[in-house]
Design a protein around this motif. Structure first.
Motif, PDB file in Angstrom:
ATOM      1  N   GLY A  16       0.820  -1.211   0.000  1.00 32.41           N
ATOM      2  CA  GLY A  16       0.000   0.000   0.000  1.00 32.41           C
ATOM      3  C   GLY A  16       0.852   1.259   0.000  1.00 32.41           C
ATOM      4  O   GLY A  16       0.567   2.211  -0.724  1.00 32.41           O
ATOM      5  N   LEU A  17       1.898   1.280   0.802  1.00 30.24           N
ATOM      6  CA  LEU A  17       2.787   2.441   0.847  1.00 30.24           C
ATOM      7  C   LEU A  17       3.533   2.620  -0.469  1.00 30.24           C
ATOM      8  O   LEU A  17       3.735   3.750  -0.920  1.00 30.24           O
ATOM      9  N   TYR A  18       3.946   1.520  -1.073  1.00 29.90           N
ATOM     10  CA  TYR A  18       4.640   1.599  -2.359  1.00 29.90           C
ATOM     11  C   TYR A  18       3.758   2.263  -3.409  1.00 29.90           C
ATOM     12  O   TYR A  18       4.188   3.182  -4.110  1.00 29.90           O
ATOM     13  N   PHE A  19       2.510   1.802  -3.517  1.00 33.35           N
ATOM     14  CA  PHE A  19       1.620   2.364  -4.529  1.00 33.35           C
ATOM     15  C   PHE A  19       1.191   3.789  -4.181  1.00 33.35           C
ATOM     16  O   PHE A  19       0.952   4.591  -5.074  1.00 33.35           O
ATOM     17  N   ALA A  20       1.100   4.108  -2.892  1.00 35.77           N
ATOM     18  CA  ALA A  20       0.765   5.483  -2.512  1.00 35.77           C
ATOM     19  C   ALA A  20       1.886   6.435  -2.915  1.00 35.77           C
ATOM     20  O   ALA A  20       1.629   7.522  -3.431  1.00 35.77           O
ATOM     21  N   ARG A  21       3.133   6.035  -2.700  1.00 34.84           N
ATOM     22  CA  ARG A  21       4.264   6.882  -3.099  1.00 34.84           C
ATOM     23  C   ARG A  21       4.341   7.003  -4.616  1.00 34.84           C
ATOM     24  O   ARG A  21       4.635   8.067  -5.153  1.00 34.84           O
ATOM     25  N   ARG A  22       4.073   5.917  -5.307  1.00 34.56           N
ATOM     26  CA  ARG A  22       4.092   5.947  -6.768  1.00 34.56           C
ATOM     27  C   ARG A  22       3.014   6.893  -7.304  1.00 34.56           C
ATOM     28  O   ARG A  22       3.256   7.670  -8.223  1.00 34.56           O
ATOM     29  N   GLN A  23       1.825   6.838  -6.717  1.00 35.10           N
ATOM     30  CA  GLN A  23       0.746   7.721  -7.133  1.00 35.10           C
ATOM     31  C   GLN A  23       1.088   9.175  -6.821  1.00 35.10           C
ATOM     32  O   GLN A  23       0.783  10.071  -7.605  1.00 35.10           O
ATOM     33  N   GLU A  24       1.732   9.425  -5.684  1.00 37.70           N
ATOM     34  CA  GLU A  24       2.118  10.791  -5.325  1.00 37.70           C
ATOM     35  C   GLU A  24       3.128  11.348  -6.318  1.00 37.70           C
ATOM     36  O   GLU A  24       3.043  12.508  -6.722  1.00 37.70           O
ATOM     37  N   ARG A  25       4.095  10.515  -6.725  1.00 36.39           N
ATOM     38  CA  ARG A  25       5.062  10.965  -7.737  1.00 36.39           C
ATOM     39  C   ARG A  25       4.366  11.260  -9.055  1.00 36.39           C
ATOM     40  O   ARG A  25       4.676  12.250  -9.727  1.00 36.39           O
ATOM     41  N   LEU A  26       3.412  10.431  -9.433  1.00 40.29           N
ATOM     42  CA  LEU A  26       2.658  10.658 -10.660  1.00 40.29           C
ATOM     43  C   LEU A  26       1.843  11.945 -10.571  1.00 40.29           C
ATOM     44  O   LEU A  26       1.807  12.729 -11.515  1.00 40.29           O
ATOM     45  N   ASN A  27       1.217  12.173  -9.430  1.00 36.52           N
ATOM     46  CA  ASN A  27       0.430  13.392  -9.250  1.00 36.52           C
ATOM     47  C   ASN A  27       1.320  14.631  -9.341  1.00 36.52           C
ATOM     48  O   ASN A  27       0.927  15.635  -9.941  1.00 36.52           O
ATOM     49  N   ARG A  28       2.514  14.578  -8.728  1.00 38.00           N
ATOM     50  CA  ARG A  28       3.419  15.726  -8.801  1.00 38.00           C
ATOM     51  C   ARG A  28       3.886  15.963 -10.229  1.00 38.00           C
ATOM     52  O   ARG A  28       3.999  17.106 -10.679  1.00 38.00           O
ATOM     53  N   ALA A  29       4.147  14.894 -10.971  1.00 34.88           N
ATOM     54  CA  ALA A  29       4.570  15.042 -12.361  1.00 34.88           C
ATOM     55  C   ALA A  29       3.446  15.637 -13.201  1.00 34.88           C
ATOM     56  O   ALA A  29       3.687  16.495 -14.054  1.00 34.88           O
ATOM     57  N   ASP A  31       1.035  17.567 -12.083  1.00 32.83           N
ATOM     58  CA  ASP A  31       0.864  18.958 -11.664  1.00 32.83           C
ATOM     59  C   ASP A  31       1.941  19.847 -12.266  1.00 32.83           C
ATOM     60  O   ASP A  31       1.704  21.046 -12.481  1.00 32.83           O
ATOM     61  N   ALA A  32       3.105  19.298 -12.521  1.00 38.79           N
ATOM     62  CA  ALA A  32       4.190  20.086 -13.087  1.00 38.79           C
ATOM     63  C   ALA A  32       3.918  20.440 -14.550  1.00 38.79           C
ATOM     64  O   ALA A  32       4.437  21.425 -15.054  1.00 38.79           O
ATOM     65  N   LEU A  33       3.109  19.637 -15.218  1.00 36.00           N
ATOM     66  CA  LEU A  33       2.752  19.938 -16.601  1.00 36.00           C
ATOM     67  C   LEU A  33       1.767  21.104 -16.624  1.00 36.00           C
ATOM     68  O   LEU A  33       0.879  21.196 -15.783  1.00 36.00           O
ATOM     69  N   ASP A  34       1.924  21.960 -17.585  1.00 32.89           N
ATOM     70  CA  ASP A  34       1.022  23.105 -17.686  1.00 32.89           C
ATOM     71  C   ASP A  34      -0.076  22.782 -18.695  1.00 32.89           C
ATOM     72  O   ASP A  34      -0.033  23.191 -19.850  1.00 32.89           O
ATOM     73  N   ASP A  35      -1.067  22.040 -18.247  1.00 30.83           N
ATOM     74  CA  ASP A  35      -2.183  21.706 -19.138  1.00 30.83           C
ATOM     75  C   ASP A  35      -3.496  22.119 -18.490  1.00 30.83           C
ATOM     76  O   ASP A  35      -3.547  22.484 -17.325  1.00 30.83           O
ATOM     77  N   SER A  36      -4.536  22.064 -19.240  1.00 30.17           N
ATOM     78  CA  SER A  36      -5.813  22.589 -18.769  1.00 30.17           C
ATOM     79  C   SER A  36      -6.778  21.493 -18.335  1.00 30.17           C
ATOM     80  O   SER A  36      -7.974  21.716 -18.299  1.00 30.17           O
TER      81      SER A  36
END
Length: 51
Positions: A16-29, A31-36
């Motif tokens: 569970g922690l592994y997938f939570a960290r993976r999802q957090e990294r994906l969310n940050r990536a 968010d870093a994209l400038d899309d609408s």
């Protein structure tokens, strides 16, 4: 009995922690994209053309 509980729940917690960290990294990536995609009114993928 305590070791059996650890043997059962520690791997589940670790996965569970592994997938939570993976999802957090994906969310940050994303968010870093400038899309609408997170604008109000977004209902699906941004597809070009008359769909």
């Amino acid at each position: 009995m305590g070791l059996v509980m650890l043997a059962v729940f520690v791997p589940i917690l670790a996965v569970g922690l592994y997938f939570a960290r993976r999802q957090e990294r994906l969310n940050r990536a994303m968010d870093a994209l400038d899309d609408s995609r997170r604008e109000a009114g977004y209902v699906g993928p941004n597809l070009p053309g008359p769909f």
